[in-house]
Design a protein around this motif. Structure first.
Motif, PDB file in Angstrom:
ATOM      1  N   PRO A   1      28.950  44.798  56.563  1.00 36.57           N
ATOM      2  CA  PRO A   1      29.456  45.835  55.667  1.00 36.57           C
ATOM      3  C   PRO A   1      30.848  45.564  55.107  1.00 36.57           C
ATOM      4  N   ALA A   2      31.616  44.709  55.785  1.00 42.97           N
ATOM      5  CA  ALA A   2      32.960  44.411  55.299  1.00 42.97           C
ATOM      6  C   ALA A   2      32.997  43.060  54.589  1.00 42.97           C
ATOM      7  N   ARG A   3      31.898  42.730  53.899  1.00 49.24           N
ATOM      8  CA  ARG A   3      31.874  41.526  53.075  1.00 49.24           C
ATOM      9  C   ARG A   3      31.566  41.917  51.640  1.00 49.24           C
ATOM     10  N   LEU A   4      32.321  41.360  50.704  1.00 47.82           N
ATOM     11  CA  LEU A   4      32.052  41.517  49.281  1.00 47.82           C
ATOM     12  C   LEU A   4      31.782  40.140  48.707  1.00 47.82           C
ATOM     13  N   CYS A   5      30.668  40.007  47.982  1.00 45.17           N
ATOM     14  CA  CYS A   5      30.338  38.730  47.363  1.00 45.17           C
ATOM     15  C   CYS A   5      30.029  38.960  45.889  1.00 45.17           C
ATOM     16  N   PHE A   6      30.763  38.294  45.026  1.00 43.82           N
ATOM     17  CA  PHE A   6      30.578  38.420  43.580  1.00 43.82           C
ATOM     18  C   PHE A   6      30.245  37.046  43.016  1.00 43.82           C
ATOM     19  N   ALA A   7      29.095  36.937  42.394  1.00 41.62           N
ATOM     20  CA  ALA A   7      28.674  35.687  41.765  1.00 41.62           C
ATOM     21  C   ALA A   7      28.978  35.790  40.272  1.00 41.62           C
ATOM     22  N   ILE A   8      30.052  35.136  39.846  1.00 44.56           N
ATOM     23  CA  ILE A   8      30.533  35.262  38.467  1.00 44.56           C
ATOM     24  C   ILE A   8      30.067  34.035  37.688  1.00 44.56           C
ATOM     25  N   PRO A   9      29.212  34.230  36.703  1.00 44.92           N
ATOM     26  CA  PRO A   9      28.602  33.090  36.021  1.00 44.92           C
ATOM     27  C   PRO A   9      29.582  32.363  35.113  1.00 44.92           C
ATOM     28  N   ALA A  10      29.179  31.177  34.712  1.00 41.98           N
ATOM     29  CA  ALA A  10      30.047  30.315  33.910  1.00 41.98           C
ATOM     30  C   ALA A  10      30.434  30.955  32.590  1.00 41.98           C
ATOM     31  N   GLU A  11      29.529  31.780  32.043  1.00 44.35           N
ATOM     32  CA  GLU A  11      29.801  32.362  30.730  1.00 44.35           C
ATOM     33  C   GLU A  11      30.741  33.559  30.764  1.00 44.35           C
ATOM     34  N   ALA A  12      31.150  33.997  31.956  1.00 46.46           N
ATOM     35  CA  ALA A  12      32.086  35.124  32.046  1.00 46.46           C
ATOM     36  C   ALA A  12      33.411  34.766  31.387  1.00 46.46           C
ATOM     37  N   ARG A  13      33.995  35.718  30.686  1.00 47.75           N
ATOM     38  CA  ARG A  13      35.213  35.464  29.926  1.00 47.75           C
ATOM     39  C   ARG A  13      36.282  36.510  30.251  1.00 47.75           C
ATOM     40  N   GLU A  14      37.523  36.145  30.080  1.00 45.60           N
ATOM     41  CA  GLU A  14      38.666  37.045  30.212  1.00 45.60           C
ATOM     42  C   GLU A  14      38.633  37.797  31.550  1.00 45.60           C
ATOM     43  N   LEU A  15      38.517  37.040  32.631  1.00 42.49           N
ATOM     44  CA  LEU A  15      38.493  37.647  33.957  1.00 42.49           C
ATOM     45  C   LEU A  15      39.874  38.185  34.304  1.00 42.49           C
ATOM     46  N   PRO A  16      39.935  39.382  34.890  1.00 45.79           N
ATOM     47  CA  PRO A  16      41.245  39.992  35.167  1.00 45.79           C
ATOM     48  C   PRO A  16      41.839  39.532  36.484  1.00 45.79           C
ATOM     49  N   GLY A  17      43.155  39.652  36.588  1.00 51.43           N
ATOM     50  CA  GLY A  17      43.862  39.462  37.846  1.00 51.43           C
ATOM     51  C   GLY A  17      43.567  38.127  38.501  1.00 51.43           C
ATOM     52  N   LEU A  18      43.407  38.144  39.826  1.00 55.21           N
ATOM     53  CA  LEU A  18      43.147  36.929  40.588  1.00 55.21           C
ATOM     54  C   LEU A  18      41.870  36.228  40.166  1.00 55.21           C
ATOM     55  N   LEU A  19      40.926  36.975  39.614  1.00 59.07           N
ATOM     56  CA  LEU A  19      39.658  36.359  39.245  1.00 59.07           C
ATOM     57  C   LEU A  19      39.858  35.262  38.208  1.00 59.07           C
ATOM     58  N   ASP A  20      40.885  35.396  37.404  1.00 55.97           N
ATOM     59  CA  ASP A  20      41.135  34.387  36.380  1.00 55.97           C
ATOM     60  C   ASP A  20      41.509  33.046  37.011  1.00 55.97           C
ATOM     61  N   GLU A  21      41.991  33.082  38.251  1.00 59.11           N
ATOM     62  CA  GLU A  21      42.356  31.852  38.946  1.00 59.11           C
ATOM     63  C   GLU A  21      41.151  31.198  39.622  1.00 59.11           C
ATOM     64  N   ARG A  22      40.032  31.929  39.716  1.00 65.97           N
ATOM     65  CA  ARG A  22      38.821  31.388  40.354  1.00 65.97           C
ATOM     66  C   ARG A  22      38.040  30.602  39.301  1.00 65.97           C
ATOM     67  N   GLN A  23      38.517  29.392  39.045  1.00 72.41           N
ATOM     68  CA  GLN A  23      38.022  28.613  37.920  1.00 72.41           C
ATOM     69  C   GLN A  23      36.737  27.860  38.262  1.00 72.41           C
ATOM     70  N   LEU A  24      35.995  27.534  37.221  1.00 68.96           N
ATOM     71  CA  LEU A  24      34.869  26.621  37.359  1.00 68.96           C
ATOM     72  C   LEU A  24      35.394  25.228  37.683  1.00 68.96           C
ATOM     73  N   THR A  25      34.628  24.478  38.449  1.00 69.31           N
ATOM     74  CA  THR A  25      34.997  23.102  38.779  1.00 69.31           C
ATOM     75  C   THR A  25      33.847  22.179  38.383  1.00 69.31           C
TER      76      THR A  25
END
Length: 696
Positions: free
Chosen positions: A637-661
């Motif tokens: 219950p204390a796990r959050l998992c977000f699968a953000i696809p390659a086509e996602a754009r303009e991610l806010p906050g820290l998410l913008d640092e979670r770059q594709l490799t």
């Protein structure tokens, strides 16, 4: 001769039900309030909702009676309110009732207010037309109260001041209520809540308290999380586990659950969960859908999976509008009788089934026993299939097939009956609860149709109930109105965060951020912490509450703190984390005094003390699927998992640092403010996940 009043064009089914009363009803609004001031008439404020039995009784006895309504129209300005559309009014006048009468209120709520400041000086619930049940006739009450108002205005003003001061003293954080809690936040209320729940637990049939027995999903979620946390520390609380399992089985096999069509009724009138009050509420089912789907994942009981699946299917079949929003309520009555749509006689059942089907169905649902509801039979599991199979010398699988065939036939026949009324207003807050339930069940049961259903509801709200970056509270037949409340923003934000875990969409994240910012801008008490139920630009009422106690739905302050905290960790947004902590500090005196009544706030407290594990996946959708499924595979219950696809754009906050490799998938694991190196091999993620999971 039929007549109509000013309620005819309202969005509320409950108000429309009173539109042809001879009462000169007004909806709450400037016209009625101004008329009361100009004529110096007290206001009779009557609050109820469409599925309320005693509301219907009082309407037929009094509000349709010419003698009663003559007194009402002559002495009062009469205002009718749907508590589901105006929970702000209901909250403050229910609190006033409790203070004036020193006991809990209910519906119908009939309150008499002074015409200038709308402070209640008399409050009651149901009154009969003629004296009965030890109650005076309604006309006598009305005449005496009005006479007292005329003759004792000074006393009433003094009482009103005392009432206003008492309500201010009750306000958590500020208002004379002791200010923001200054103690250190710790885990003691989590253990205390567990022990308080045990003290109120029915060890024979499950559930809490005496009849009528309500499902209390927040209490059961607390037990599940408590059991899991103790099991994770190698000291599982077996009693918490057993309390949870027995209650879930009792409710799911009982008459509280619709054994043919899925979905839960409002409450059980008996301790054994056999006979319910037959109305079905969207908010109950949203929370129970989440609970049973999580219980299936946590406990592995296939019964819980079946109940969650059937409930979600019922929601899509009967409670989702063609445009996507979820309807509010199914009435308890059809053809003027409570439960008529749902109950059977053995002869009716036997006529529809084969001998082999009836041989299994009759003992399973108690059709071979005495009638349990007004000479008829409400289906309830009495005998398990294993025992029936043994008695009939058939396999359990054969018995299961015969029962399923019988259920299908009975359901098809029941669909031909006259259906209970459906309240088709769409409430933003209740939709938020169901969006979370459907998204959660979709993840845990691997039901894409549930996830899609939740997405359609979000789209409906965005397109219909979200205007100039502010929510509206209700919609019916295309008409939207009423400024939204704390619950609308908090529950929808919470639902969006659950849906984003099931399926990422940039526009859903954008909406979540906008809702969070409105909470901080328009609802937060900047001085003392926490959130008011109404916005700072809402109509000014005589009291502005900050609800912290769970009721039939979780407390808005609890869900706001929980959701803001999760969003804050996701985005690295300190404003959201600080607002959540201030809410916990504001609520701390109440939490420590009565922990089990603050289960929504305990969710936030638990994750404040032990921040959730956060896994951000980046890559192509198809490549991330296996990674995502592994993160969701077990109850954590204390796990959050977000699968953000390659086509996602303009991610806010820290998410913008979670770059594709260059890797097909990259996982970014964090816990609170502590983040670990990115992972590009799925096997390397396994040990991190197992830290928050029970052994298989």
């Amino acid at each position: 001769m039929s007549s109509t009043n000013r309620l005819l064009d309202e969005t509320s089914l409950y108000l429309q039900q009173h539109a042809h009363n001879p009462v000169e009803w007004y909806p709450w609004g400037p016209e009625a309030l101004q008329k009361a001031r100009e004529q110096n008439k007290p206001i009779l404020l009557s609050i109820g909702y469409s599925a309320c039995h005693w509301c219907h009784v009082m309407a037929h006895e009094s509000f349709e009676d010419l003698e009663v309504t003559e007194v009402m129209n002559r002495l009062y300005i009469n205002i009718k309110v749907d508590r589901e559309e105006r929970p702000d009014l209901d909250k403050i006048y229910q609190t006033a009732f409790q203070l004036l009468n020193q006991r809990g209120g209910g519906w119908p709520l009939n309150v008499i207010l002074t015409p200038d400041d709308h402070t209640p000086f008399f409050a009651g619930t149901y009154f009969p037309r003629d004296p009965k049940h030890g109650l005076p006739p309604f006309t006598e009450v009305l005449q005496k109260v009005e006479a007292f108002y005329r003759e004792n205005e000074g006393d009433i003003r003094q009482q009103n001041r005392a009432l206003q001061e008492a309500m201010a003293q009750m306000q958590p954080g500020g208002g004379g209520g002791g200010g923001t809690g200054s103690g250190t936040l710790d885990s003691s209320p989590l253990d205390a809540a567990r022990h308080q729940l045990a003290q109120n637990y029915d060890s024979t049939y499950g559930g809490f308290g005496q009849p009528p027995k309500f499902p209390y999903p927040s209490n059961l979620e607390r037990l599940m999380r408590h059991w899991f946390s103790t099991a994770l520390n190698d000291s599982p609380d077996r009693q918490a586990h057993d309390m949870l399992r027995l209650t879930l089985h009792g409710m799911g096999s009982g008459g509280l659950y619709d054994q043919l069509g899925g979905g839960f009724y409002r409450y059980s009138v008996d301790e054994k969960w056999i006979i319910p009050h037959f109305e079905k509420m969207l908010y109950d089912n949203g929370a129970l859908l989440q609970l049973y789907s999580e219980a299936w994942q946590a406990l592995g009981d296939p019964v819980f999976k079946r109940i969650a699946s059937e409930t979600g299917e019922w929601v899509m079949r009967e409670m989702q509008s063609p445009e996507g929003g979820y309807y509010s309520t199914l009435d308890a009555d059809s053809e003027g009788e409570e439960g008529k749509f749902y109950v059977w006689t053995p002869a009716e059942v036997k006529d529809l089934l084969s001998d082999e089907e009836y041989a299994v169905t009759a003992p399973h649902y108690g059709l071979d026993r005495a009638a349990n509801f007004e000479g008829r039979w409400h289906l309830h599991v009495y005998t398990g299939l294993e025992e029936i199979a043994g008695q009939l010398s058939i396999s359990v699988e054969q018995a299961r097939k015969q029962l399923q065939s019988a259920r299908n036939k009975l359901f098809t026949a029941r669909e031909q009956r006259i259906r209970p009324g459906r309240d088709e207003k769409i409430l933003t807050a209740w939709n938020g609860l169901m969006i979370k339930g459907m998204a959660c069940a979709g993840r845990h049961l691997q039901r894409q149709d549930f996830i899609d259903s939740a997405g359609r509801a979000v789209d409906f709200i965005r397109q219909t109930l979200y205007v100039e970056q502010r929510l509206l509270a209700t919609c019916k037949d295309g008409k939207t109105h009423l400024m939204a409340y704390l619950d609308d923003y908090a529950f929808l934000l919470d639902g969006l965060l659950e849906l984003l875990q099931a399926r990422w969409r940039d526009e859903d994240m954008a909406l979540a951020r906008q809702l969070a910012d409105v909470l901080l801008t328009h609802f937060e008490d900047k001085q003392h912490g926490g959130f008011y139920f109404t916005a700072n630009d809402h109509e000014q009422l005589f009291h502005r509450p900050k609800p912290t106690l769970d009721e039939s739905i979780p407390a808005g302050n609890g869900i706001a703190a929980y959701a803001l905290q999760r969003l804050g960790h996701l985005l690295g947004e300190v404003r959201y984390l600080d607002a959540a902590e201030r809410t916990l500090q504001m609520s701390w005196p109440g939490i420590t005094e009565l922990p089990y009544a603050h289960c929504a706030l305990l969710l936030a407290l638990e994750e404040h003390l032990n921040p959730p594990q956060l896994i951000i996946l980046r890559g192509r959708r198809d490549a991330m699927a296996q990674w995502h499924a592994r993160c969701d595979r077990t109850y954590s219950p204390a796990r959050l998992c977000f699968a953000i696809p390659a086509e996602a754009r303009e991610l806010p906050g820290l998410l913008d640092e979670r770059q594709l490799t260059d890797a097909d998938v990259t996982a970014y694991p964090c816990s609170g403010a502590h983040c670990q190196p990115a992972i590009t091999e799925r096997e390397a993620l396994q040990p991190l996940l197992q830290e928050r999971e029970l052994p298989s």
